[in-house]
Design a protein around this motif. Structure first.
Motif, PDB file in Angstrom:
ATOM      1  N   GLU A  88       5.089  25.070   2.097  1.00 41.36           N
ATOM      2  CA  GLU A  88       4.707  24.574   1.230  1.00 41.36           C
ATOM      3  C   GLU A  88       5.691  24.735  -0.191  1.00 41.36           C
ATOM      4  OE1 GLU A  88       1.322  23.913  -2.557  1.00 41.36           O
ATOM      5  OE2 GLU A  88       0.553  25.023  -0.152  1.00 41.36           O
ATOM      6  N   ASP A  89       6.143  25.947   0.505  1.00 41.90           N
ATOM      7  CA  ASP A  89       7.728  25.713  -1.179  1.00 41.90           C
ATOM      8  C   ASP A  89       8.206  24.977  -0.386  1.00 41.90           C
ATOM      9  OD1 ASP A  89       7.513  27.747   1.239  1.00 41.90           O
ATOM     10  OD2 ASP A  89       9.343  29.045  -0.265  1.00 41.90           O
ATOM     11  N   ILE A  90       9.021  25.107   0.671  1.00 43.07           N
ATOM     12  CA  ILE A  90      10.083  23.978   1.504  1.00 43.07           C
ATOM     13  C   ILE A  90       9.811  22.898   1.117  1.00 43.07           C
ATOM     14  CG2 ILE A  90      11.596  23.873   3.785  1.00 43.07           C
ATOM     15  CD1 ILE A  90      10.512  26.246   4.690  1.00 43.07           C
ATOM     16  N   THR A  91       8.759  22.437   1.778  1.00 41.03           N
ATOM     17  CA  THR A  91       8.468  20.895   1.087  1.00 41.03           C
ATOM     18  C   THR A  91       8.085  20.659  -0.417  1.00 41.03           C
ATOM     19  OG1 THR A  91       6.666  21.118   3.237  1.00 41.03           O
ATOM     20  CG2 THR A  91       6.943  19.306   1.551  1.00 41.03           C
ATOM     21  N   LYS A  92       8.239  21.124  -0.179  1.00 39.30           N
ATOM     22  CA  LYS A  92       7.890  21.272  -2.331  1.00 39.30           C
ATOM     23  C   LYS A  92       9.509  20.587  -2.211  1.00 39.30           C
ATOM     24  CE  LYS A  92       6.893  22.006  -6.602  1.00 39.30           C
ATOM     25  NZ  LYS A  92       5.967  22.832  -7.987  1.00 39.30           N
ATOM     26  N   ALA A  93      11.116  21.629  -1.991  1.00 40.12           N
ATOM     27  CA  ALA A  93      12.546  21.592  -2.324  1.00 40.12           C
ATOM     28  C   ALA A  93      12.620  20.204  -1.728  1.00 40.12           C
ATOM     29  CB  ALA A  93      12.694  22.820  -1.555  1.00 40.12           C
ATOM     30  N   THR A  94      11.722  19.251  -0.490  1.00 43.91           N
ATOM     31  CA  THR A  94      12.333  18.356  -0.036  1.00 43.91           C
ATOM     32  C   THR A  94      12.449  17.188  -1.304  1.00 43.91           C
ATOM     33  OG1 THR A  94      10.640  17.732   1.344  1.00 43.91           O
ATOM     34  CG2 THR A  94      12.519  19.367   2.429  1.00 43.91           C
ATOM     35  N   LEU A  95      10.617  17.566  -1.637  1.00 43.23           N
ATOM     36  CA  LEU A  95      10.122  16.372  -2.571  1.00 43.23           C
ATOM     37  C   LEU A  95      10.771  16.646  -3.741  1.00 43.23           C
ATOM     38  CD1 LEU A  95       6.634  16.729  -2.007  1.00 43.23           C
ATOM     39  CD2 LEU A  95       7.957  15.272  -1.498  1.00 43.23           C
ATOM     40  N   GLU A 149       0.326  -1.123   0.034  1.00 47.50           N
ATOM     41  CA  GLU A 149      -0.010   0.396  -0.102  1.00 47.50           C
ATOM     42  C   GLU A 149       0.921   1.131   0.195  1.00 47.50           C
ATOM     43  OE1 GLU A 149      -3.891   2.107  -0.546  1.00 47.50           O
ATOM     44  OE2 GLU A 149      -3.546  -1.068  -0.323  1.00 47.50           O
ATOM     45  N   LEU A 150       2.008   1.576   0.562  1.00 51.02           N
ATOM     46  CA  LEU A 150       2.859   2.915   0.858  1.00 51.02           C
ATOM     47  C   LEU A 150       3.464   2.846  -0.669  1.00 51.02           C
ATOM     48  CD1 LEU A 150       4.600   1.690   4.358  1.00 51.02           C
ATOM     49  CD2 LEU A 150       3.052   3.081   3.616  1.00 51.02           C
ATOM     50  N   ALA A 151       4.351   1.563  -1.024  1.00 49.72           N
ATOM     51  CA  ALA A 151       3.798   2.122  -2.949  1.00 49.72           C
ATOM     52  C   ALA A 151       3.064   1.989  -3.826  1.00 49.72           C
ATOM     53  CB  ALA A 151       4.924   0.599  -3.290  1.00 49.72           C
ATOM     54  N   LYS A 152       1.721   1.799  -3.515  1.00 52.64           N
ATOM     55  CA  LYS A 152       0.806   2.253  -4.473  1.00 52.64           C
ATOM     56  C   LYS A 152       1.128   3.811  -4.589  1.00 52.64           C
ATOM     57  CE  LYS A 152      -1.639  -1.795  -5.146  1.00 52.64           C
ATOM     58  NZ  LYS A 152      -2.305  -2.345  -4.507  1.00 52.64           N
ATOM     59  N   LEU A 153       0.536   4.178  -2.685  1.00 48.25           N
ATOM     60  CA  LEU A 153       0.244   5.646  -2.474  1.00 48.25           C
ATOM     61  C   LEU A 153       1.714   5.934  -2.793  1.00 48.25           C
ATOM     62  CD1 LEU A 153      -1.154   8.023  -1.392  1.00 48.25           C
ATOM     63  CD2 LEU A 153       0.303   7.253   1.185  1.00 48.25           C
ATOM     64  N   GLY A 154       2.789   5.822  -2.962  1.00 48.41           N
ATOM     65  CA  GLY A 154       4.151   6.290  -3.011  1.00 48.41           C
ATOM     66  C   GLY A 154       4.024   6.638  -4.298  1.00 48.41           C
ATOM     67  N   LYS A 155       3.719   5.827  -5.503  1.00 45.64           N
ATOM     68  CA  LYS A 155       3.348   6.315  -6.721  1.00 45.64           C
ATOM     69  C   LYS A 155       2.481   6.993  -7.405  1.00 45.64           C
ATOM     70  CE  LYS A 155       2.990   4.044 -11.000  1.00 45.64           C
ATOM     71  NZ  LYS A 155       2.311   2.256 -11.948  1.00 45.64           N
ATOM     72  N   ALA A 156       1.117   7.272  -6.816  1.00 52.47           N
ATOM     73  CA  ALA A 156       0.108   8.530  -7.257  1.00 52.47           C
ATOM     74  C   ALA A 156       1.330   9.547  -6.406  1.00 52.47           C
ATOM     75  CB  ALA A 156      -1.137   7.602  -5.908  1.00 52.47           C
ATOM     76  N   ALA A 157       2.007   9.765  -5.426  1.00 55.15           N
ATOM     77  CA  ALA A 157       2.421  10.867  -4.969  1.00 55.15           C
ATOM     78  C   ALA A 157       3.360  11.712  -5.490  1.00 55.15           C
ATOM     79  CB  ALA A 157       2.945  10.621  -2.858  1.00 55.15           C
ATOM     80  N   GLN A 158       3.845  10.806  -5.869  1.00 55.00           N
ATOM     81  CA  GLN A 158       5.312  10.811  -7.023  1.00 55.00           C
ATOM     82  C   GLN A 158       4.622  11.691  -8.608  1.00 55.00           C
ATOM     83  OE1 GLN A 158       7.661  11.026  -5.207  1.00 55.00           O
ATOM     84  NE2 GLN A 158       9.099  12.296  -6.808  1.00 55.00           N
ATOM     85  N   SER A 159       3.386  11.701  -8.673  1.00 58.73           N
ATOM     86  CA  SER A 159       2.852  11.820  -9.567  1.00 58.73           C
ATOM     87  C   SER A 159       2.265  13.635  -9.735  1.00 58.73           C
ATOM     88  CB  SER A 159       1.556  10.815 -10.658  1.00 58.73           C
ATOM     89  OG  SER A 159       0.354  10.626  -9.745  1.00 58.73           O
ATOM     90  N   ASP A 160       1.946  14.135  -8.343  1.00 55.79           N
ATOM     91  CA  ASP A 160       1.208  15.247  -8.182  1.00 55.79           C
ATOM     92  C   ASP A 160       2.121  15.669  -6.763  1.00 55.79           C
ATOM     93  OD1 ASP A 160      -0.261  16.807  -7.615  1.00 55.79           O
ATOM     94  OD2 ASP A 160      -1.615  15.804  -6.411  1.00 55.79           O
ATOM     95  N   ILE A 161       3.488  15.913  -7.414  1.00 57.40           N
ATOM     96  CA  ILE A 161       4.118  16.408  -6.137  1.00 57.40           C
ATOM     97  C   ILE A 161       3.845  17.772  -5.547  1.00 57.40           C
ATOM     98  CG2 ILE A 161       6.677  17.570  -5.796  1.00 57.40           C
ATOM     99  CD1 ILE A 161       6.796  15.293  -6.246  1.00 57.40           C
ATOM    100  N   ASP A 162       2.999  18.756  -6.179  1.00 53.06           N
ATOM    101  CA  ASP A 162       2.692  20.660  -5.804  1.00 53.06           C
ATOM    102  C   ASP A 162       1.318  19.395  -4.940  1.00 53.06           C
ATOM    103  OD1 ASP A 162       3.286  21.830  -7.188  1.00 53.06           O
ATOM    104  OD2 ASP A 162       2.233  21.846  -9.418  1.00 53.06           O
ATOM    105  N   GLY A 163       0.518  18.683  -5.491  1.00 55.27           N
ATOM    106  CA  GLY A 163      -0.729  18.300  -4.421  1.00 55.27           C
ATOM    107  C   GLY A 163      -0.388  16.923  -2.651  1.00 55.27           C
TER     108      GLY A 163
END
Length: 323
Positions: free
Chosen positions: A266-273, A239-253
């Protein structure tokens, strides 16, 4: 990193776990299973907590989930090894100390942090201009954390040893305060604490972990829990792998969601991602490469005289049975 082969392995193991439910596991499913998860405010597990995906996935298994927050890996693994937590994430060094202490825990999965997941910070007006200048200085990091490894490897890259600095053992909140008030000269730390501190105009970046440490992150499970519920461990990783795939496809969200969890802008968080090599989908079972990395780290820390005894990492590695 996760790839099609890892995904198929997790999916196959998850399918096999469903078949297990037809035998003894079906009896367990009739009873409520309590799953106690330790989490830190970063990464895919924090996102899973926010979105309730594990609760949804495991609802039909009659699993209740309890979440406990930790600010670093060492206390999380202390709780896990003492049977106060069943599952949690950590960097590379904490499991070594936990194994050396005889904790009842197992490596059950991996994730891959960005190359620049760690930073070595100094004050903007500090006379320290390069890593070599840390000789004789106070350097803060959490002993037994992944930052411990980063600090030592950074020193080694320029020919210094841990004995060349004055190490100051502080958890992230206390280290942040000590760094801000100038009671330490430098701070080795991981994201999101790294990104938050780096955003301060009074802070200067001396080095990141990129090119110094090619680290692994790990998911660990309490030994008794894993033995009793191996099928649930497989389900969690899948489940974590599935969530990770979805999360990686929507970095802003994803940045917004994690920002809401951590309170980090949010801008700092995006920098880490968006650091090089960042991939929230990089969740997998424990590979040979991950074990080799961890064994070398164990050997290094024993040579540093930080670990009290030599370790065989493979002694506490769990892998799901293949159907």
């Amino acid at each position: 990193m996760i790839n099609r082969r890892h995904t198929l392995k997790l999916a196959a193991a998850a399918g096999a776990s469903t078949l297990f439910m037809g035998s003894g596991a079906a009896v367990r499913a009739a009873e409520e299973v309590r799953l106690r998860i330790g989490w830190q405010k970063f990464g895919i597990l924090a996102l899973a907590k926010s979105r309730g995906v594990l609760e949804t996935r495991l609802r039909d298994r009659n699993v209740s989930i309890e979440w406990s927050e930790f600010n670093s890996g060492p206390p999380l693994l202390e709780a896990l090894g003492a049977n106060a937590v069943d599952f949690g994430p950590t960097g590379d060094v904490p499991p070594l100390f936990a194994q050396a202490a005889g904790g009842n825990l197992l490596y059950v999965g991996t994730y891959k942090p960005p190359a620049a997941f760690h930073g070595l910070l100094v004050k903007k007006d500090s006379p320290i201009q390069k890593i070599e200048d840390l000789k004789g200085r106070k350097v803060a990091y959490k002993r037994g954390s992944s930052a411990h490894n980063f600090a030592f490897k950074a020193l080694g890259k320029v020919g210094l040893t841990p004995q060349d600095i004055e190490s100051v053992d502080l958890p992230p909140p206390d280290a942040a305060a000590a760094f801000k008030n100038g009671s330490v000269d430098a701070w080795a730390i991981w994201d999101p604490f790294f990104a938050v501190a780096q955003s301060d105009p009074e802070t200067r970046l001396l080095a990141t972990s990129e090119g110094i440490v090619d680290a692994w992150g790990y998911f660990l499970g309490n030994g008794d829990f894993v033995a009793a519920h191996p099928e649930l461990v497989v389900e969690i990783l899948d489940e974590l792998a599935k969530l990770g795939k979805a999360a990686q496809s929507d970095i802003d969200g994803t940045a917004k969601a994690l920002s809401d969890i951590t309170g980090v802008k949010e801008d700092i968080t995006k920098a880490t991602l968006t650091r090089a090599g960042s991939d929230l989908a990089a969740v997998a079972t424990v590979s040979d490469a991950a074990i080799q990395y961890q064994q070398q780290l164990a050997d290094d820390f024993y040579a540093y005289k930080v670990l009290p005894r030599q370790l065989t990492v493979s002694d506490i590695v769990w892998r799901p049975k293949q159907s």
